[in-house]
Design an enzyme around this catalytic site. Sequence first.
Site, short mmCIF file in Angstrom:
data_model
loop_
_atom_site.label_atom_id
_atom_site.label_comp_id
_atom_site.label_asym_id
_atom_site.label_seq_id
_atom_site.Cartn_x
_atom_site.Cartn_y
_atom_site.Cartn_z
N GLY A 231 0.82 -1.21 0.00
CA GLY A 231 0.00 0.00 0.00
C GLY A 231 0.85 1.25 0.00
O GLY A 231 0.60 2.20 -0.75
N GLY B 141 6.39 -6.15 3.47
CA GLY B 141 6.30 -7.61 3.38
C GLY B 141 6.92 -8.17 2.10
O GLY B 141 7.21 -9.36 2.03
N HIS C 286 -1.25 -13.89 6.17
CA HIS C 286 -2.24 -13.11 5.43
C HIS C 286 -3.23 -12.42 6.35
O HIS C 286 -4.43 -12.63 6.24
CB HIS C 286 -2.98 -14.01 4.44
N GLY D 149 -3.25 -3.54 3.77
CA GLY D 149 -4.04 -4.76 3.94
C GLY D 149 -5.20 -4.59 4.91
O GLY D 149 -6.16 -5.37 4.87
C1 FAD Z 1 6.69 -15.25 5.06
C2 FAD Z 1 5.61 -14.53 4.31
C3 FAD Z 1 5.23 -14.97 3.05
C4 FAD Z 1 4.22 -14.31 2.34
N1 FAD Z 1 3.92 -14.71 1.08
C5 FAD Z 1 3.00 -14.05 0.36
C6 FAD Z 1 2.74 -14.38 -0.98
O1 FAD Z 1 3.37 -15.28 -1.55
N2 FAD Z 1 1.81 -13.67 -1.65
C7 FAD Z 1 1.10 -12.65 -1.06
O2 FAD Z 1 0.24 -12.07 -1.72
N3 FAD Z 1 1.33 -12.30 0.21
C8 FAD Z 1 2.27 -12.96 0.94
N4 FAD Z 1 2.53 -12.58 2.22
C9 FAD Z 1 1.73 -11.50 2.81
C10 FAD Z 1 2.19 -10.12 2.36
O3 FAD Z 1 3.55 -9.93 2.68
C11 FAD Z 1 1.32 -9.06 3.05
O4 FAD Z 1 -0.04 -9.35 2.81
C12 FAD Z 1 1.62 -7.68 2.50
O5 FAD Z 1 2.99 -7.36 2.66
C13 FAD Z 1 0.78 -6.63 3.23
O6 FAD Z 1 0.98 -5.41 2.59
P1 FAD Z 1 0.68 -4.04 3.35
O7 FAD Z 1 0.78 -2.95 2.37
O8 FAD Z 1 -0.59 -4.17 4.11
O9 FAD Z 1 1.83 -3.88 4.47
P2 FAD Z 1 3.29 -4.45 4.61
O10 FAD Z 1 3.81 -4.93 3.32
O11 FAD Z 1 3.28 -5.41 5.74
O12 FAD Z 1 4.10 -3.15 5.01
C14 FAD Z 1 3.85 -2.42 6.17
C15 FAD Z 1 5.14 -1.73 6.58
O13 FAD Z 1 4.83 -0.75 7.57
C16 FAD Z 1 5.87 -0.70 8.51
N5 FAD Z 1 5.34 -0.15 9.76
C17 FAD Z 1 4.43 -0.70 10.59
N6 FAD Z 1 4.18 0.12 11.63
C18 FAD Z 1 4.95 1.22 11.44
C19 FAD Z 1 5.14 2.43 12.20
N7 FAD Z 1 4.47 2.67 13.32
N8 FAD Z 1 6.03 3.34 11.74
C20 FAD Z 1 6.73 3.12 10.58
N9 FAD Z 1 6.59 2.00 9.82
C21 FAD Z 1 5.70 1.06 10.26
C22 FAD Z 1 6.32 -2.15 8.63
O14 FAD Z 1 7.65 -2.21 9.10
C23 FAD Z 1 6.15 -2.67 7.21
O15 FAD Z 1 7.38 -2.61 6.49
C24 FAD Z 1 3.55 -13.21 2.93
C25 FAD Z 1 3.94 -12.76 4.19
C26 FAD Z 1 4.96 -13.39 4.88
C27 FAD Z 1 5.37 -12.87 6.24
#
Ligand code: FAD
Length: 535
Positions: free
Chosen positions: A15, A85, A465, A498
């Site tokens: 995001g 992630g 997830h 997410g």
């Molecule tokens: C081992 C593993 C395997 C996965 N495999 C898959 C896959 O194959 N396919 C798939 O679709 N999904 C997969 N996922 C899930 C996927 O990684 C997540 O659904 C996705 O990254 C979520 O995206 P997001 O934008 O919500 O946040 P994220 O990508 O989680 O990013 C959020 C970021 O915000 C930062 N943050 C949080 N709080 C703060 C704060 N207070 N201040 C500053 N920074 C902050 C965090 O450090 C993080 O880097 C996997 C996850 C893991 C752990």
Amino acid sequence: MEESFDYLVVGSGFGGSVSACRLAEKGYSVGVIEMGRRWNPSDFPKSTWNLRRWIWRPGMKLHGFYNMRPFRHVMILCGNAVGGGSITYGNTMLVPPDSVWGEGSWQGLGDWVHEMPAHYATARRMLGVTQNEILGEADTMLEAMAKDQGVGASFYRTDVAVYFGDGPGIEKPDPFFGGDGPARSGCIGCGGCMVGCRFNAKNTLDKNYLYLAEKRGAQVMAETRVVDLEPLGERGSDGYRLTVERSTAWFAKRRHTLTARHVVLAASALGTMDLLMKLKQRGRLPAISDRLGYDVRTNSESIVGVRFPGRRNKARDMSKGIAIGSGIHIDHCTHIEAVRYSRGSDVLGLMATLLVTGEGWKRIFAWMWSSLRHPIKFARASWPFGFARQTLIFLVMQTIDATLRFRLKRRWYWPFTRLLVTEGDRIPTNIPAANEFALRAAKAFDGIAITSSSEILFKMPMTAHCIGGCVMGATASEGVIDHQHRVHGYQNLYVVDGSAVGANLGVNPSLTITALAERAMTFIPAKLQSQRTTP
Ligand SMILES: Cc1cc2nc3c(=O)[nH]c(=O)nc-3n(C[C@H](O)[C@H](O)[C@H](O)COP(=O)(O)OP(=O)(O)OC[C@H]3O[C@@H](n4cnc5c(N)ncnc54)[C@H](O)[C@@H]3O)c2cc1C
Ligand code: SF4
């Protein structure tokens, strides 16, 4: 002097990176605040035994990128790094069925079925999604197991965000963005995607969206955590003041403030819920919807597998290929993907144990009985060394809906502050169709069916997830944000990650989070030429 931006984005995952890239393209000054570290391919650990470089637990001086957060109902796996992630995820990029748009909190809020295909297409192009070109032994084994159990026709190669190019290890100048992006190398099929790609082949966000955002002037502040957010003017009409501190420091945290006219929260489902709940509780954002923390989903996920230990399986190597190379559908609502870790990355084997079926205490007794009756089998299932080479891990996902609620609560073991906890009915840990598939496959192919001990002993499934918690609703009584991702009750505040996902997707969520973020950014107009400042 307090630094000021048009937009501050909290979190650099899917995001956050999409938002930063599109906002920078629209001419805004953008700051991205990320509490995790920035990673270069040469910095990644060679295996998961290098805990200092793999696990993110800064309080213990573990500055990796992979985080495991245990709650009463579920163990949540997530990534903390520049690129969120994407640095640790398994690259799998699947489009959910159209039916998800008619379910959950977002139904009726947009013409989703007609709007989303264009955003999925953009997301796929930007993330370089293509069909997996490397089938490893884990994939061919999954196909053989599926055929053996009459579901062979459902076998498919996953769509993945990996660069295969002209072959293993062959470097090419930017193959994706007409020369605007970085040079890349072809995937070598080492299976290490979830331990960080050391070969420049995984299409992580720092090689696409975030890379382009930085090229267009966005400023990424790594190892910086947002701890407070104060609205300026009437409910954020004049923007926000954010307090940030160094996330990796124990003492010299260098707390300071930044201001922005607009804020995009993209800290993941857990991170955004945690931050918003604390801000609501502290009286900073009292008007946030009471739906905050509701409708959290996990894709009804479960992790089981088949392990092939012993001398007779010495030639097998389940660790080759890409992290998630293929999948099958064993019935209309249960989907299994073949997952692997790179050779030697055996730490998760510490959590593996014999798979038994059943519910609650009956399951625990059946597990104890089975371990006593088959001590050698038990030892082989639980022995960590050789886990990655010997194990075909099944990532099981179901479209059956189940939700959890998160809230802040003071716990007896940590009375100093309120912590995020889960409430509600348990998500079923025991997916009988998947367990039976694993047990039959183990029998037919001379392996041992395994699961995680947290699932058996604590009814705690593992999920990577975690989605929802700030879901969409037409009004604040129905959701935390509207369908354009604007937080109800405030101005200039968005949630784009997410936590906005409002239904059980039944497939890995990152592509949907990316496509939703692409859609959210279309509602924000470009900065007027007259408002732009020339550097
Ligand atoms: C081992 C593993 C395997 C996965 N495999 C898959 C896959 O194959 N396919 C798939 O679709 N999904 C997969 N996922 C899930 C996927 O990684 C997540 O659904 C996705 O990254 C979520 O995206 P997001 O934008 O919500 O946040 P994220 O990508 O989680 O990013 C959020 C970021 O915000 C930062 N943050 C949080 N709080 C703060 C704060 N207070 N201040 C500053 N920074 C902050 C965090 O450090 C993080 O880097 C996997 C996850 C893991 C752990
Ligand atoms: S299999 Fe290895 S080379 Fe290919 S993307 Fe994953 S980590 Fe990189």
